[in-house]
Motif scaffolding. Structure first.
Motif, PDB file in Angstrom:
ATOM      1  N   HIS A 167      93.604 106.838  23.894  1.00  0.00           N
ATOM      2  CA  HIS A 167      93.235 107.698  25.026  1.00  0.00           C
ATOM      3  C   HIS A 167      93.476 109.173  24.712  1.00  0.00           C
ATOM      4  N   ALA A 168      94.644 109.466  24.140  1.00  0.00           N
ATOM      5  CA  ALA A 168      95.021 110.863  23.900  1.00  0.00           C
ATOM      6  C   ALA A 168      94.127 111.494  22.837  1.00  0.00           C
ATOM      7  N   ALA A 169      93.777 110.716  21.807  1.00  0.00           N
ATOM      8  CA  ALA A 169      92.920 111.250  20.742  1.00  0.00           C
ATOM      9  C   ALA A 169      91.513 111.492  21.285  1.00  0.00           C
ATOM     10  N   ALA A 170      91.087 110.611  22.183  1.00  0.00           N
ATOM     11  CA  ALA A 170      89.739 110.717  22.724  1.00  0.00           C
ATOM     12  C   ALA A 170      89.594 111.906  23.675  1.00  0.00           C
ATOM     13  N   ARG A 171      90.702 112.423  24.124  1.00  0.00           N
ATOM     14  CA  ARG A 171      90.661 113.518  25.087  1.00  0.00           C
ATOM     15  C   ARG A 171      90.677 114.888  24.396  1.00  0.00           C
TER      16      ARG A 171
END
Length: 571
Positions: free
Chosen positions: A348-352
């Motif tokens: 999730h964090a990388a995708a944001r």
RNA sequence: CGGGGUGUAGCUCAGCCUGGUAGAGCACUACGUUCGGGACGUAGGAGUCGCAGGUUCAAAUCCUGUCACCCCGACCA
């Protein structure tokens, strides 16, 4: 006990083999001695502590309605073949052969044996629920035994197994064990936390671990400061951050980064925060092909979460350099999610992230200003990382904190995994044959001793919580060889305390005062009474608690009530 | 299992590089002094230098192998 009759000396120097405090103190105070790697002899003082732990556990287990049994340490291989764990368990399971060439194992746990007992003895729902437990030596051939008794190959464990007709009853039994465990660790005077955990090799559904909080703990545990969420790090969920992804501003560029393979090297070279970079891990897929996992540079992969993803091989295996080269066309360290042909999951964090830095799928280069949806496809986003302190609590309120813990207890709802494998069934109320629902509940008894010391010591030695102390009181007569009345007073008091059922250690050695004080403090006896010429004219003795900085006098003839009041004040 | 390190007196360690009679502190034994915070003196006992092989006139020391123990890693990108 008379110390003059006790042959084992305390050690002044720290044994070279011991790294953590509890291990050092256990050796120095003469609790244990090492026989071989991960194998320890319990000396009289240590054994007394161990027995104290066992007693508390026994009392609380009995109170919870559990029934004590004793199962064999050696178990026939057939049972393990039946349950499937002969194959599953791996080299931790010590196997051997008897003279008839029959395969046996040294029990690392007893699900098979107890389930075998249950299938022979239990036939009706009317016999349920029932909970059998034992306190017994286990053997696990650990890859790397360490920290003394903390991670030994042979250790004492309390293991309990409950049998139920249905899941509702199992949950009820599980809750009772949760309560019993809480009572046990509270009574032992330990600061602990219960956290949700993975069920691992034992199998089953719900599971919680009990951790004693200590910086030297091998496990990371996570809990919220705003609600009652608590979980093992490997299980703790990382929520997607609120809000949309920032807009893309930068243009895609390739920059030379010779030799910079790690996130630390890349961010230092490019002057970019690790949180603005992305790392791409290639792992093996179920079909033998590669799968890419994308994480923010400052985050750590959670292997358990990754292994649960569709298409990813469980347990998780990182691809070797050759496979990485085949998938990405470069060596590890320069892999990028851009242009990869394999299945890809992003945390999730990388995708944001927007305008992030990642590898370039070629040696000695990275990409900057990379954006999802522009430079590469929008990824499938999942929870892939370990939580970090400050993450929002999955419980809904508060932020997560991370602490170190020593796992001293673990409770599981096993369900029917073993009862089905071994055919342990009962007839229910409708006369149907159903596999019993099982729970299993372990406590590391020997480990508790070490954990208690990790939590309770100072520079002078151990400070036993009252319920664990090998002796309640130590009597220290000073210069008794030269003072008949010191000797006689100490003897008289010793006899009086013993008669009153108080575990008393009499230091009647012909040693100098400093030696006696130092030893008493190293061993950690909670209450100390000094008998010396100094106070005797006034008929007074001197009392001091292990944690106190000053002593107080009391009247020798009133020793028993005085000490009883001190014991009572301790909790 | 991979990497690193260490094996010398009961314990903690020096000596090994640069081969030549095996050491210190603590512990232990005896005697004396000392005696409310790990005493001091004198005299002693104690080690196949992990094990095996090799090199050498000579090996704790150099070489090879082996065993044991400890640490790090096995969640790197």
């Amino acid at each position: 006990m008379r110390l003059s009759a006790y042959p084992i000396q305390n050690l002044k120097e720290v044994p070279a083999e011991a790294e953590i405090v509890s291990h050092q103190l256990m050796l120095r105070a003469g609790l244990i001695r090492r026989l071989a790697g991960g194998l320890y002899t319990w000396l009289p003082f240590g054994l007394r502590v161990l027995r104290r732990v066992e007693r508390v556990i026994r009392e609380e287990m009995n109170r919870a309605g559990a029934l004590e049994v004793a199962m064999p340490v050696a178990q026939p291989a057939e049972l393990w073949v039946e349950s499937g764990r002969w194959e599953e368990f791996g080299p931790e399971l010590l196997r051997f052969r008897d003279r008839h060439a029959r395969d046996l194992v040294l029990g690392p746990t007893h699900e098979e044996v107890i389930t075998d007992l249950a299938r022979r003895e239990l036939h009706s729902y009317r016999q349920l629920p029932v909970n059998f437990y034992q306190i017994q030596t286990k053997f696990r051939d650990e890859t790397r035994p360490r920290f003394g008794v903390m991670r030994a190959r042979e250790f004492v464990m309390k293991d309990a197994y409950s049998f139920h007709v249905d899941a509702v009853s199992l949950q009820d039994g599980y809750r009772r064990m949760y309560d019993a465990y809480s009572a046990i660790f509270t009574r032992l005077g330990l600061r602990f936390r219960a956290v949700h955990a993975d069920t691992g090799a034992i199998g089953g559904s719900a599971s919680q671990e009990f951790h004693v909080l200590a910086d030297s703990g091998e496990d990371a545990i996570v809990f919220s400061d705003g609600d009652d969420y608590a979980a093992n790090l490997e299980l703790a969920a990382a929520l997607p951050a609120d809000g949309p992804r920032p807009p893309a501003r930068a243009t895609l560029a390739t920059v030379a980064t010779p030799g910079a393979r790690t996130i630390a090297e890349v961010s230092a070279l490019l002057g970019v925060a690790p949180a603005q970079t992305v790392k791409t891990l290639i792992v093996e897929g179920e079909d033998g092909g590669p799968v890419a996992l994308v994480l923010r540079g400052d985050h750590e992969l959670n292997a358990l979460k990754a292994a649960r993803l569709p298409g990813v091989l469980a347990p998780l295996r990182l691809a070797d350099a050759a496979r990485v080269a085949a998938a990405a066309g470069c060596e590890p360290g320069f892999v990028a999610p851009v242009g990869l042909r394999c299945r890809l999951y992003a945390d999730h964090a990388a995708a944001r992230l927007a305008d992030f830095v990642c590898g370039a799928n070629q040696a000695d280069a990275h990409l900057t200003g990379v954006n999802w949806g522009r430079d590469l496809a929008e990824p499938e986003t999942v929870d892939l990382r370990n939580v970090v302190a400050g993450d929002p609590s999955p419980g809904g309120r508060g932020r997560l904190q991370i602490a170190r813990g020593i796992e001293v207890g673990h409770i599981f709802q096993l369900g029917s995994k073993y009862s089905e494998a071994l055919g342990a069934t009962v007839l229910d109320e409708q006369g149907r044959s159903v596999p019993m629902q099982m729970g299993c509940y372990g406590i590391g008894v020997t480990r508790i001793v070490a954990a208690a010391i990790e939590q309770n010591h100072d520079e002078r030695g151990i400070i036993w919580p009252a319920p664990l102390a090998p002796f309640q009181v130590v009597l220290v007569p000073l210069n008794q060889a030269r003072s008949e009345r010191v000797r006689a007073t100490a003897e008289q008091l010793y006899a009086e305390l013993e008669a009153a059922g108080i575990d008393t250690l009499l230091d009647d050695r012909d040693a100098r005062p400093g030696v006696k004080f130092a030893d008493a403090e190293l061993i950690g006896i909670p209450h100390r009474v000094v008998i010396a010429e100094r106070g005797l004219d006034a008929g007074r003795l001197e009392y001091r608690h292990r944690t106190a900085t000053a002593s107080e006098d009391f009247v020798a003839t009133a020793a028993l009530p005085f000490l009883r009041a001190k014991f009572g004040a301790e909790h």
